[in-house]
Design a protein around this motif. Structure first.
Motif, PDB file in Angstrom:
ATOM      1  N   THR A   1       1.536  -1.482   4.975  1.00 36.84           N
ATOM      2  CA  THR A   1       0.876  -0.276   4.474  1.00 36.84           C
ATOM      3  C   THR A   1      -0.630  -0.429   4.577  1.00 36.84           C
ATOM      4  O   THR A   1      -1.203  -1.424   4.107  1.00 36.84           O
ATOM      5  CB  THR A   1       1.276  -0.011   3.016  1.00 36.84           C
TER       6      THR A   1
ATOM      7  N   ASN B   1      -0.826   5.633  -8.784  1.00 31.02           N
ATOM      8  CA  ASN B   1       0.073   4.581  -8.327  1.00 31.02           C
ATOM      9  C   ASN B   1       0.213   4.668  -6.814  1.00 31.02           C
ATOM     10  O   ASN B   1       0.013   5.727  -6.212  1.00 31.02           O
ATOM     11  CB  ASN B   1       1.442   4.668  -9.000  1.00 31.02           C
TER      12      ASN B   1
ATOM     13  N   THR C   1       2.607   2.995  -3.376  1.00 32.71           N
ATOM     14  CA  THR C   1       3.761   2.248  -2.896  1.00 32.71           C
ATOM     15  C   THR C   1       3.340   1.460  -1.654  1.00 32.71           C
ATOM     16  O   THR C   1       2.816   2.028  -0.691  1.00 32.71           O
ATOM     17  CB  THR C   1       4.929   3.180  -2.553  1.00 32.71           C
TER      18      THR C   1
ATOM     19  N   SER D   1       4.529  -1.387   1.282  1.00 30.63           N
ATOM     20  CA  SER D   1       5.664  -1.995   1.974  1.00 30.63           C
ATOM     21  C   SER D   1       5.248  -3.355   2.525  1.00 30.63           C
ATOM     22  O   SER D   1       4.212  -3.478   3.194  1.00 30.63           O
ATOM     23  CB  SER D   1       6.153  -1.095   3.118  1.00 30.63           C
TER      24      SER D   1
ATOM     25  N   SER E   1       9.557  -2.366  -0.640  1.00 31.70           N
ATOM     26  CA  SER E   1       8.591  -1.335  -1.051  1.00 31.70           C
ATOM     27  C   SER E   1       8.398  -1.469  -2.550  1.00 31.70           C
ATOM     28  O   SER E   1       9.332  -1.241  -3.331  1.00 31.70           O
ATOM     29  CB  SER E   1       9.091   0.063  -0.683  1.00 31.70           C
ATOM     30  N   ILE E   2       7.192  -1.859  -2.948  1.00 26.34           N
ATOM     31  CA  ILE E   2       6.937  -2.148  -4.355  1.00 26.34           C
ATOM     32  C   ILE E   2       5.932  -1.141  -4.904  1.00 26.34           C
ATOM     33  O   ILE E   2       5.006  -0.709  -4.208  1.00 26.34           O
ATOM     34  CB  ILE E   2       6.421  -3.584  -4.544  1.00 26.34           C
ATOM     35  N   PRO E   3       6.098  -0.732  -6.169  1.00 25.42           N
ATOM     36  CA  PRO E   3       5.141   0.190  -6.794  1.00 25.42           C
ATOM     37  C   PRO E   3       3.976  -0.576  -7.413  1.00 25.42           C
ATOM     38  O   PRO E   3       4.168  -1.588  -8.094  1.00 25.42           O
ATOM     39  CB  PRO E   3       5.988   0.876  -7.865  1.00 25.42           C
TER      40      PRO E   3
ATOM     41  N   PRO F   1      10.255   1.956  -5.860  1.00 28.15           N
ATOM     42  CA  PRO F   1       9.097   2.865  -5.964  1.00 28.15           C
ATOM     43  C   PRO F   1       9.409   4.008  -6.920  1.00 28.15           C
ATOM     44  O   PRO F   1      10.564   4.366  -7.140  1.00 28.15           O
ATOM     45  CB  PRO F   1       8.908   3.354  -4.525  1.00 28.15           C
TER      46      PRO F   1
ATOM     47  N   ASP G   1       9.138   7.243  -6.807  1.00 29.13           N
ATOM     48  CA  ASP G   1       9.892   8.396  -6.353  1.00 29.13           C
ATOM     49  C   ASP G   1      11.372   8.058  -6.203  1.00 29.13           C
ATOM     50  O   ASP G   1      12.234   8.888  -6.494  1.00 29.13           O
ATOM     51  CB  ASP G   1       9.321   8.925  -5.038  1.00 29.13           C
ATOM     52  N   GLN G   2      11.697   6.833  -5.760  1.00 29.46           N
ATOM     53  CA  GLN G   2      13.096   6.434  -5.655  1.00 29.46           C
ATOM     54  C   GLN G   2      13.727   6.230  -7.026  1.00 29.46           C
ATOM     55  O   GLN G   2      14.912   6.521  -7.224  1.00 29.46           O
ATOM     56  CB  GLN G   2      13.219   5.160  -4.826  1.00 29.46           C
TER      57      GLN G   2
END
Length: 977
Positions: free
Chosen positions: A230, A260, A262, A264, A278-280, A460, A462-463
């Protein structure tokens, strides 16, 4: 063996013969397997004589020895080694883990049944047994055993049980140890959440530590290789290694714009096993210098009648003012300035920044002004508080819809479009009710149905939201809970296709796939927790009823069972195993339970009332749960509410239970243990009483108050249920000694009120099934008890839901009818408008004359009289004259124009002639207009029979009309050329 005399008749002075009795005893262990027949010689003698007898003792075979496992010499258990995630077929000797053989030492031997015993609670679901010829093989099915944490183990420990007599006899056990060899099948994972990165700093950094669950001793995991995918982030190993890397944001972050991110990251071990994570990452502020401005918030509070004390000193919602930096709200200073009613605080212990009521809240509206101070900035936060209360029956009949992809906060937050309003509209249209009849009681987070690995990083944001589950519990008047939930379950797909809401279930049963310990069974129950359930956002908060739908593991020996047979019209729904019966014949006694149980019983005001029920109606075998509601008439008097115990002496060997009103408070009797609630009761108020036995602990709740006691519940499952009864409202006072069995009870037959919803281990007590009763009636509790009667009381009915397609057809028919009527009205309006348009073309054509005709006035039928009189021309030129005139016109001569009288003279002559005749023609009147045809030789301008022409295509006669029509005659009366 031992043989000895046990009696004789030596003490009988009248005896003529001496007699003695001897008995043969077995004094030591005998084995059928060692010796099955014993031949004995028994002796009897006196002082001079000896007698003997031969006795044969034959042993019968008994099941006296458990099966014994055949182990290799020097071994006390089975120990094996397998490879991780590999299946082993148990029929092929080359891949069988172990063969298990047990023998029955009894003669004759019996069949042996093998089973797996999970001794440590490990996941053994992939293990299986297959037995034949009294031996068994243990195998591993796909996907094999896992060695990796958190669900796998490097060593599995279990036991194999062998039971003789075909599984009903004695059992023997052997230990089994399975060692698992690791396989490198896991990538490194980020292991140190949460990750916070600072704003306002150039190139901020955060450390991220990676770990691998594979066996590090096999040297196939480290060192790790990590790269970021990212932009504009970069990552590099930290000094010291140990799997820690430094993640850098190349630039400056601003939390007011980005809260925040996200990121990858691709991580792999030394053997190339990799995975993208994928980490927040949360952006946190470094300064807190944003100015405050005034804010406004709405808080809605809903509670059950009698539970309003639970709202005291509880968070009702955060205080909101506009602040670009929402990170450090807890460090601000809060103070209540004013309130229109009640007493509130904003800085209680542990509740700084949350509004709380320090006095009891009652239904109504409140406006609270608060002052918020941050550094040198000050702002006012205004809160409009709306408080409502509902009856506990709303909770009992409330239905549940489960929503995926929504948090409770996102449903009520107006910045997301007020999703609760959209949900209520969807529910109303599917249930065919009005939106205002749907009352949401609580919005709560539901547990995920997926098993999450606690070692892996969080998803993340949204997930996380996409997988979130939220239960919305709502009440609809006059509709049964089971019918509502079945209708919703049938139409779950419509929520997404029509309303954009992903509904995954209605009325979920918590007992589905729920595992209870041995000796217990799962029963669904709904309870009201004392403390409220808060859903809080910036602009609004919802304080709902804390409703708990629980899976109770109750004693499997409980006597409380569903009806053995159901009515033909009862329905059991497969999706949640709930049952609904229409109970049409019992609607006058409603409200009713799902199996047509009558739920209420009223005890007369003159006292002396009671009702007794079978001892199997409820249970006190631990663990168990029991509850009921009661309300007392005014004035409040002492009285027995409930007794569950034996009706014959002695009662001390049974754990009896009693609840009574004594000195305006509740007193509980658990055997000889007495517990007072020390809370004053009020007349005309509903109270919900509940207690739960867990071992030797009893948990008691009365509305929003909790109590606990330690008791000794020694009731055995072997007691006789026929001598146990449930008494409600009192005890028999005439011809009965039951009250004498319980001397610790203060009053036994003076309760004055109603008891409803007696519930034990998931089922209601049918109040119409009393074995004996006096001065009491079953049915709906009277509203006069609680002074809640209204002028228009709607009966409680289980409405029949008309299918949605029926209403759709009706709506289409009405729409078609409305369309036809509208088209008809539009046509009439259009015709009227056309008339007005034509009239407007002749604005000067105004006649102000009033003509008064006689009865026969007007133009009569053309065929009724001779029109020739009026149509006789003054001068009719011949064809020769016309042709001659045409020739002269062509030659340039002007035709004569005064060869006929004027039209006015002609009309006057005809009127005089008509008046002189004896034929009674119509009475005509002369109207004086400007004669536009003055000087013309035309004979008649009337429209009467004007279409009767000798030749409609011969226009030569136009030349006879005079000079004004000469141009027209030239156009139409000339030659074709």
């Amino acid at each position: 063996f031992s043989f000895m005399m046990i009696s004789d008749n030596s003490a009988d002075s009248t005896r003529t013969v001496y007699q003695a009795t001897a008995q043969l005893y077995v004094v030591s262990y005998m084995s059928y397997e060692t010796l099955s027949t014993y031949n004995l010689e028994l002796f009897a003698f006196d002082t001079q004589n000896l007698a003997k007898i031969n006795v044969t003792v034959i042993l019968l075979p008994q099941n006296t020895f458990p099966p014994r496992f055949q182990l290799m010499p020097g071994f006390v258990d089975y120990s094996y080694t397998v490879t991780e995630n590999q299946a082993y077929a148990y029929l092929n000797p080359s891949v069988i883990i172990l063969f298990i053989i047990a023998i029955d030492p009894d003669i004759p031997p019996t069949g042996i049944v093998y089973s797996i015993v999970n001794t440590l609670g490990q996941n053994l679901s992939s293990l299986f047994l297959n037995q034949s010829n009294n031996q068994s093989a243990l195998g591993i099915g796909a996907p094999g055993l896992s060695r990796d944490k958190p669900f796998g183990y490097p060593v599995y420990n279990l036991s194999i049980n062998a039971t003789d007599n075909f599984g009903t006899g004695l059992s023997g056990y052997v230990s089994v140890t399975i060692n698992v060899i690791d396989v490198n099948n896991n990538a490194p994972y980020p292991s140190n959440p949460p990750w916070l990165i600072s704003d306002g700093v150039l190139n901020p950094t955060i450390p991220i530590t990676f770990q691998d669950v594979d066996d590090p001793l096999l040297n196939h995991t480290i060192p790790f290789s990590v790269n970021v995918l990212t932009s504009p982030f970069s990552i590099s190993p930290a000094s010291g290694g140990n799997g820690t890397f430094v993640l850098t944001y190349n630039g400056i972050l601003n939390r007011t714009q980005t809260k925040n991110i996200t990121v990858s990251i691709n991580a792999s071990d030394v053997q190339g096993v990799s995975q993208v994570w994928s980490i927040p990452i949360i952006v946190r502020p470094t300064t807190n210098n944003y100015r405050l401005t005034d804010g406004y918030k709405i808080i809605s509070v809903l509670y059950v009648n009698g539970y309003n004390n639970a709202l005291t000193n509880q968070a009702l919602g955060s205080i909101y003012v506009n602040d670009l930096d929402d990170w450090s709200r807890a460090t601000n200073s809060y103070q209540v300035i004013s309130s229109t009613a009640g007493t509130f605080t904003a800085n209680s212990s542990g509740l700084n920044g949350y509004l709380a009521a320090s006095s009891t809240l009652y239904p109504g509206s409140y406006t609270v002004q608060t002052r918020v101070v941050k550094n040198s900035f000050t702002a006012t936060g205004t809160v409009d508080l709306d408080v409502q209360s509902v009856d506990s029956e709303f909770v009992r009949q409330a239905a549940t819809i489960r929503i995926q992809g929504e948090y409770p906060e996102s449903l009520i937050d107006p910045t997301f479009g007020r999703r609760t309003n959209k949900l209520r509209s969807a529910l109303a249209q599917i249930l065919i009710v009005t939106v205002d009849t749907i009352q949401i009681l609580t919005i709560r987070s539901a547990p995920s149905t997926q098993i999450m690995n606690p070692l892996l990083p969080p998803l993340p944001f949204d997930q996380q939201k996409q997988q979130a589950l939220t239960d919305v519990i709502f009440y609809v008047p006059n509709m049964a809970k089971e019918l509502i939930e079945n209708t919703l379950n049938t139409n779950l797909a419509l929520f997404l296709s029509r309303y954009g809401i992903r509904a995954t279930a209605s009325g979920p049963n918590p007992c589905t796939n729920y595992g209870c310990p041995t000796g217990t069974t799962c029963r669904y129950d709904r309870t009201i927790q004392p403390l409220p359930y808060l859903v809080d956002t910036n602009l609004t908060s919802f304080v709902g009823i804390n409703i708990l739908d629980s899976a109770d593991c109750v004693n499997s020996s409980t006597s409380v069972q569903p009806p053995s047979s159901l009515a033909a019209d009862c329905i059991t729904y497969s999706y949640n195993n709930s049952t609904y019966c229409p109970c049409t014949a019992l609607q006058s006694y409603a409200p009713l339970g799902p199996y047509c149980e009558v739920l209420g019983r009223t005890f007369n005001a003159n006292g002396g009332g009671y009702a007794s029920f079978s001892g199997s109606a409820i249970s006190n075998l631990s663990p168990t749960r029991f509850s009921f509601d009661f309300a007392s008439r005014s004035p409040l008097r002492n009285g027995l509410l409930l007794l569950y115990g034996k009706n014959t002496p002695s009662v001390d060997d049974y754990f009896w239970t009693a609840i009574e009103i004594y000195n305006s408070q509740l007193r509980f009797h658990f055997g000889e243990t007495i517990s007072d609630t020390n809370r004053a009761l009020n007349a005309s108020t509903w109270y919900h009483v509940e207690y739960q036995f867990v071992g030797n602990t009893v948990l008691v709740s009365v509305n929003d108050c909790l109590y606990s006691s330690n008791v000794s519940n020694t009731t055995s499952t072997a007691y006789d249920p026929n001598v146990v009864q449930l008494y409600l409202g009192g005890l028999p006072a005439i011809g009965s000694t039951i009250s004498d069995l319980y001397p610790s009870l203060m009053t036994v037959n003076t309760f004055n009120g109603c008891i409803r919803n007696v519930h034990s281990n998931g089922f209601y007590v049918d109040m119409s099934k009393a074995q004996t009763s006096t001065n009491s009636d079953y049915g709906q509790c009277s509203c006069t008890i609680t002074n809640s009667c209204t002028t228009a009381v709607q009966p409680f009915i289980n409405s029949v839901i008309v299918p949605w397609y029926t209403w759709l057809i009706i709506a289409l028919v009405l729409l078609i009818l409305a369309t036809i009527i509208a088209l008809g009205l539009l046509t009439c309006v259009r015709k009227r408008q056309q008339k007005k348009t034509l009239m407007s073309l002749y604005p000067d054509d105004i006649r102000e004359n009033i003509i008064d005709y006689k009865e026969t006035a007007g133009e009569e039928d053309h065929s009724a009289y001779n029109l020739g009189v009026l149509k006789k021309p003054v001068y009719a030129p011949t064809d020769d004259e016309i042709m001659s005139r045409m020739s002269m016109q062509n030659m340039g001569f002007t035709p004569m124009s005064n060869r006929r009288p004027s039209l006015g003279i002609y009309i006057e002559d005809k009127l005089i002639e008509q008046q002189a005749t004896t034929i009674p023609y119509a009475n005509d009147s002369q109207l004086h207009y400007t004669y536009e045809g003055e000087g013309s030789i035309v004979s008649d301008l009337s429209s009467i029979q004007s279409n009767e022409s000798i030749d409609e295509h011969d226009y030569r006669f136009l030349y006879s009309w005079g000079p004004k029509f000469s141009r027209l005659a030239d156009l139409y009366g000339g030659d074709d050329d």
